[in-house]
Scaffold this motif. Structure first.
Motif, mmCIF file in Angstrom:
data_model
loop_
_atom_site.group_PDB
_atom_site.id
_atom_site.type_symbol
_atom_site.label_atom_id
_atom_site.label_comp_id
_atom_site.label_asym_id
_atom_site.label_seq_id
_atom_site.Cartn_x
_atom_site.Cartn_y
_atom_site.Cartn_z
ATOM 1 N N GLY A 120 0.811 -1.206 0.000
ATOM 2 C CA GLY A 120 0.000 0.000 0.000
ATOM 3 C C GLY A 120 0.846 1.258 0.000
ATOM 4 N N ILE A 121 1.928 1.257 0.758
ATOM 5 C CA ILE A 121 2.836 2.410 0.800
ATOM 6 C C ILE A 121 3.491 2.619 -0.558
ATOM 7 N N LYS A 122 3.858 1.539 -1.208
ATOM 8 C CA LYS A 122 4.459 1.651 -2.545
ATOM 9 C C LYS A 122 3.463 2.196 -3.568
ATOM 10 N N LYS A 123 2.189 1.934 -3.346
ATOM 11 C CA LYS A 123 1.145 2.413 -4.255
ATOM 12 C C LYS A 123 0.909 3.915 -4.106
ATOM 13 N N ALA A 124 1.140 4.455 -2.908
ATOM 14 C CA ALA A 124 0.851 5.861 -2.629
ATOM 15 C C ALA A 124 1.705 6.769 -3.507
ATOM 16 N N VAL A 125 1.112 7.828 -4.022
ATOM 17 C CA VAL A 125 1.844 8.772 -4.865
ATOM 18 C C VAL A 125 2.408 9.941 -4.050
ATOM 19 N N ASN A 126 1.979 10.063 -2.790
ATOM 20 C CA ASN A 126 2.417 11.180 -1.951
ATOM 21 C C ASN A 126 3.401 10.714 -0.886
ATOM 22 N N SER A 152 6.064 17.858 8.888
ATOM 23 C CA SER A 152 6.760 19.047 8.390
ATOM 24 C C SER A 152 8.171 18.661 7.977
ATOM 25 N N GLN A 153 9.002 19.634 7.661
ATOM 26 C CA GLN A 153 10.390 19.343 7.307
ATOM 27 C C GLN A 153 11.125 18.706 8.479
ATOM 28 N N GLU A 154 10.765 19.089 9.700
ATOM 29 C CA GLU A 154 11.441 18.553 10.882
ATOM 30 C C GLU A 154 10.785 17.279 11.402
ATOM 31 N N LYS A 155 9.471 17.151 11.222
ATOM 32 C CA LYS A 155 8.730 16.045 11.813
ATOM 33 C C LYS A 155 8.264 15.072 10.734
ATOM 34 N N SER A 156 8.791 13.858 10.790
ATOM 35 C CA SER A 156 8.438 12.839 9.800
ATOM 36 C C SER A 156 7.567 11.734 10.377
ATOM 37 N N ILE A 157 7.279 11.789 11.692
ATOM 38 C CA ILE A 157 6.404 10.819 12.346
ATOM 39 C C ILE A 157 5.442 11.584 13.246
ATOM 40 N N LEU A 204 -1.975 7.136 12.961
ATOM 41 C CA LEU A 204 -0.528 7.297 12.869
ATOM 42 C C LEU A 204 -0.184 7.942 11.535
ATOM 43 N N ALA A 205 0.877 8.731 11.514
ATOM 44 C CA ALA A 205 1.333 9.345 10.266
ATOM 45 C C ALA A 205 2.848 9.291 10.191
ATOM 46 N N TYR A 206 3.367 9.059 9.003
ATOM 47 C CA TYR A 206 4.798 9.220 8.760
ATOM 48 C C TYR A 206 5.011 9.400 7.266
ATOM 49 N N THR A 207 6.197 9.805 6.914
ATOM 50 C CA THR A 207 6.495 10.035 5.500
ATOM 51 C C THR A 207 7.017 8.763 4.851
ATOM 52 N N ALA A 208 6.794 8.659 3.552
ATOM 53 C CA ALA A 208 7.353 7.534 2.799
ATOM 54 C C ALA A 208 8.877 7.589 2.847
ATOM 55 N N THR A 209 9.419 8.810 2.853
ATOM 56 C CA THR A 209 10.876 8.957 2.955
ATOM 57 C C THR A 209 11.388 8.315 4.240
ATOM 58 N N GLN A 210 10.709 8.573 5.349
ATOM 59 C CA GLN A 210 11.104 7.979 6.630
ATOM 60 C C GLN A 210 10.979 6.461 6.578
ATOM 61 N N PHE A 211 9.924 5.985 5.954
ATOM 62 C CA PHE A 211 9.699 4.541 5.847
ATOM 63 C C PHE A 211 10.847 3.862 5.115
ATOM 64 N N TYR A 212 11.256 4.428 3.988
ATOM 65 C CA TYR A 212 12.321 3.805 3.208
ATOM 66 C C TYR A 212 13.693 3.984 3.864
ATOM 67 N N GLU A 213 13.912 5.112 4.508
ATOM 68 C CA GLU A 213 15.179 5.318 5.214
ATOM 69 C C GLU A 213 15.332 4.336 6.371
ATOM 70 N N ASN A 233 9.205 2.429 17.193
ATOM 71 C CA ASN A 233 10.288 2.154 18.138
ATOM 72 C C ASN A 233 11.649 2.201 17.470
ATOM 73 N N GLN A 234 11.736 1.745 16.225
ATOM 74 C CA GLN A 234 13.029 1.722 15.540
ATOM 75 C C GLN A 234 13.342 3.045 14.846
ATOM 76 N N SER A 235 12.307 3.847 14.528
ATOM 77 C CA SER A 235 12.507 5.012 13.663
ATOM 78 C C SER A 235 12.354 6.359 14.357
ATOM 79 N N ALA A 236 11.573 6.415 15.427
ATOM 80 C CA ALA A 236 11.241 7.699 16.038
ATOM 81 C C ALA A 236 12.383 8.229 16.900
ATOM 82 N N THR A 237 12.592 9.542 16.833
ATOM 83 C CA THR A 237 13.587 10.223 17.657
ATOM 84 C C THR A 237 12.956 11.484 18.233
#
Length: 369
Positions: A120-126, A152-157, A204-213, A233-237
């Motif tokens: 589903g994430i791969k399907k998303a265009v945004n 925002s630019q600072e917040k990805s989760i 919950l919200a996060y960016t696709a960029t964060q997901f792939y990183e 738990n693995q991605s949030a700071t």
């Protein structure tokens, strides 16, 4: 053992409890931070559904009514054996914002929600992704806008709150709502103090960029559950995580209506929590065992003759702090009706959690739904 030893043990557990509750107080007493992001930023709403034909009929129209200028809705049919696919296709024919991902079970990821979500994430265009479960509903038409603007630019989760519907005169429902708020108080508090450890897929919200990183769910793909809390738990700071405490941004889900169904759900959650980072496991375990220690040492103090007034004094101080902090959190999340039951619900939940922990050592569930 001398009577004085029981007092010091009881007082120690009570102090640890109180420190935790004071740590949690920022959720109920803290200032709500307004979102800082761009409302015009396009977003993708992602819903993973497995045999959810009736729930989708309720949820999807509410999503399409959201006050956001630019969004799509990705509906994932995760190998359903009811009419979920037909329902999705009908919505697609009515609104171009609806997209479908039809998942066929993969031998390597049989029954794994994370596999379906990844598609589903791969399907998303945004890049901005907002997640809600199929059995949830947004609390307002502003839900999507508020959650999206926290990105925002600072917040990805972004961690949101997902509550449960109220069922009158139901002890199980009161316990579910108490446990949900207590968990939310904890993960919101940790995030607000710079140490996020979990979120809930109901909101919950996060960016696709964060997901792939973060390499998506690969580090825990084989673990049942954790598409939400293990990813966070693995991605949030401290720097990349925001919280949304606006009431309009909450969601509401259908609660379990049987003790056996809730028991199975909690067993999955406990199994997932075992894979948190060590610092989070230690902090969460200390809180839980300090609760057990408090109850046990208070009972032993009575049995072995410690002055009942001394015990009562320690118990009252601890419960006043507990009632104020958790009660304020209950009010924040609109669960004020069960505040009067807090001492009883706490003792009941601690007892059930102990039984769940013991039970989970012998059996672990195999499918997400």
């Amino acid at each position: 053992m001398e009577i004085g030893v029981f007092f010091y043990i009881l007082a120690s557990f009570a102090i640890i409890n109180c420190v935790y509750y004071l740590f949690f107080s920022n959720v109920g007493f803290g200032k709500i931070t307004p979102p800082q992001g761009n409302l015009k930023q396009a977003v993708s709403v992602i819903v993973c559904s497995k045999n959810e034909q009736e729930n989708l009929k309720v949820l999807v129209p509410l999503l399409l009514e959201q006050n956001h200028p630019n969004f799509e809705v990705i509906l994932i049919n995760d190998a359903s054996h009811d009419d979920t696919r037909d329902v999705i296709e009908e919505f697609m024919s009515q609104d171009a914002r609806i997209k479908m991902v039809n998942v066929v079970n993969n031998e390597s990821f049989w029954g794994n929600k994370k596999y379906a979500l990844t598609l589903g994430i791969k399907k998303a265009v945004n890049d901005h992704l907002i997640f809600i479960d199929a059995d949830c509903v947004p609390n307002s038409k502003e839900w999507l806008a508020i959650m999206a603007q926290h990105l925002s630019q600072e917040k990805s989760i972004v961690l949101g709150y997902g509550g449960y519907q109220k069922v009158k005169s139901s002890l199980l429902n009161a316990l579910i709502r108490y446990e949900t708020v207590l968990t939310a108080i904890q993960y919101f508090s940790y995030a607000m103090r710079g140490n996020p450890f979990m979120g809930v897929g109901r909101n919950l919200a996060y960016t696709a960029t964060q997901f792939y990183e973060s390499s998506g769910f690969m580090s825990h793909m084989k673990i049942l559950g954790g598409d939400d809390d293990l990813f966070v738990n693995q991605s949030a700071t401290y720097s990349n995580t925001a919280v949304s405490l606006q009431e309009e941004s909450f969601t509401t889900s259908q609660p379990k209506t049987s003790w056996s169904g809730w028991w199975k759900q909690k067993k999955r959650h406990i199994n997932t929590a075992a894979h948190y980072k060590w610092k989070h496991k230690i902090l969460l375990s200390l809180f839980y065992f300090s609760q057990i220690g408090f109850f046990v040492s208070a009972i032993l103090g009575f049995i072995f003759g410690l002055n009942w007034m001394v015990i009562l004094g320690v118990v009252l101080v601890r419960y006043v702090i507990f009632w104020i902090v958790v009660g304020k959190g209950m009010s924040r999340f609109r669960e004020s009706d069960i505040i009067i039951l807090l001492p009883f619900l706490e003792l009941l939940l601690v007892s059930i959690q102990l039984a769940l922990f013991i039970s989970n050592m012998g059996h672990r569930p195999k499918q997400w739904n």
